[in-house]
Each structure stands twice: as structure tokens, then as C-alpha cells.
Design a protein around this motif. Sequence first.
Motif, PDB file in Angstrom:
ATOM      1  N   LYS A 219       0.843  -1.207   0.000  1.00 39.86           N
ATOM      2  CA  LYS A 219       0.000   0.000   0.000  1.00 39.86           C
ATOM      3  C   LYS A 219       0.867   1.240   0.000  1.00 39.86           C
ATOM      4  CE  LYS A 219      -4.066  -1.956   2.210  1.00 39.86           C
ATOM      5  NZ  LYS A 219      -4.326  -2.581   3.488  1.00 39.86           N
TER       6      LYS A 219
ATOM      7  N   LYS B 135      -2.754  -0.722  -5.545  1.00 40.65           N
ATOM      8  CA  LYS B 135      -4.137  -0.956  -5.136  1.00 40.65           C
ATOM      9  C   LYS B 135      -4.211  -2.391  -4.646  1.00 40.65           C
ATOM     10  CE  LYS B 135      -7.363   0.120  -7.968  1.00 40.65           C
ATOM     11  NZ  LYS B 135      -8.251   0.519  -9.041  1.00 40.65           N
ATOM     12  N   THR B 136      -4.979  -2.615  -3.619  1.00 38.76           N
ATOM     13  CA  THR B 136      -5.073  -3.972  -3.096  1.00 38.76           C
ATOM     14  C   THR B 136      -6.000  -4.796  -3.978  1.00 38.76           C
ATOM     15  OG1 THR B 136      -6.798  -3.218  -1.601  1.00 38.76           O
ATOM     16  CG2 THR B 136      -4.570  -3.318  -0.742  1.00 38.76           C
TER      17      THR B 136
END
Lengths: 91, 196
Positions: free
Chosen positions: B189, B194-195
Motif C-alpha cells: 500500500k 491498489k489492493t
Amino acid sequence: MSIPDKSHMKQDCANKRECMEMLQLIVDGEATPEQKEHFMKHHLEECLPCYNNYHLEVAVRQMLKSKCSGDCAPQELVDSIKAKVIRNLAS
Amino acid sequence: MELEETAKQHYTDAEKQHVFDNEFMPHINAMYNFAYRLTLDQDDSKDLVQDTYLKAYRFIDSFQQGTNAKAWLFRILKNSFINDYRKKSKEPSKVDYQEVESYYNSEEVDRQITPDLRVEALKDMIGDEISNALNALDVDFRTVIILSDLEGFKYDEMAKILDIPIGTVRSRLHRARNLLKEKLSEYAKQMGYKTA
């Protein structure tokens, strides 16, 4: 392992707990050949979360091995240990 | 593989030297790395390795030639660490291991969300993030990952090295890996990923 068609895979795993345990056994080399075959050939092809988790686990292990395997022991340490042992034997 | 006290061997000096050189010394790099990951201090790790090898020599008659020397040595090192070095370490253990075991057996596991971490983010990390994430774990969690993933010990070997049941090895590994992935996910992060 062939790359399955992700759109046809289940997006959710019904046996999350059992799968996590099996995944760990497989990646640790502790699963039986039957367990491994069943999981890898059948389940992984149809379950997207498990498919992703499997690849993540493998990738983490590869990273650990390649980045954290560390240095050689310093030569002076090796020499010091050898010398002390020889002294012990000689005494 | 026997780690329990086997019948005492009675090596001659020449045999002792042979066992020491051919069965013990080859593992010194692995021992040094393990010692460093435990102590996180270069001087302490050298002392710990030296102490371990001298103990191994002193108790060499308890070791049966041709058996699993690496596991035998790692066990001595781990016990030496606990007895002599752990008090010095900067991190008092804050983990309640009872809680870890019951967590693993509880319903919580089914609801648990695997940490968000993508393979792509992982592969872009340089060595430091992985190493730092490993070092950030509590020492007992760090230990099981090292023994399993870096040194390739099996569960039963780890159980003997650590003096814990195999079930505990598995649950501790499971928890340690999730903590590691959480840490890596934080780094990802920070790196702007972006996760999943």
C-alpha cells in the motif's frame, strides 16, 4: 498448471478452512500425493480464491528464499570455532 | 531421526573430529543466518553460533553419526538462544500463544479474511521489504517461517527442534504467514499498489 478460465471459476470458496489447511500442507510438502492431486487438479481449477491463494503462497516462499537466505558465516568465526575444537581435542 | 538421547556413542578423538568437520561444520552458514534472525545483532549471532558449536562438540557423544545433524544443531542453537540471549533481546514477547492455538481451532478462521496482497506487488518488492517484514514478526513466529521456508525442515523436525507438538507447529506457521502477508500488504500500500 494450465491457466483456467477465471470467469468460470467460483468467486467464493465453500470450504475455506479445509482449503487453507490443505494449501499449507501442499506448499510445505506434507500432503499425500492423492491430496495434492485432488486439490491441484480439481479444486484449483474451479475455485478462484484458492487459485489466487496458492499462487500467493508460492510467490511469498520464492521471495523469502531468494531475498532472505542471508550471507555466509564470517571466515574468522569459522576459523575461531575450528581452532577451539582442535584445542579441546589436543588438551 | 532421533533427537532424544540415543545410547551414548564413544567416539575416539579422530572420530569426533571427523563428525565435527563433516557433519556439523557444513551447516554453519545456515546456523549463522538463523542466529542473526533470532538476535538481530551481528556480534550476538557470532557468539551464539560459537557457543552452539562448542556445546555440540562437548555433547558429541549424544549425536548418532549419520542422523539429522542439522536439526540436532538447530535445536541446540534455539535452546542456547532462549537460555542466554533472549533476555537480552529488545523485544519482550507480546504474543499470547494460547490465544494463537485456540484461534486456529475456532470459528474465527472461517471468517478470517486473507490479507490483501497481490503477486505483482510482491514481485516488485526489493529484498529489504521482505527481510524487514520477517524481522518485524515476533521471534517465535519468525522462527517457524525460517525453519520451514528458508531451511526446509518438515513439521516433525520442527516439532523436535522447538519442543512443541506438531499441531502447534502447523497453527503457528499458519498465523505467522498471515502476519507476514499483512506486513507485506502494508508495504505494498505504501508503494502505491491498489489492493486485490
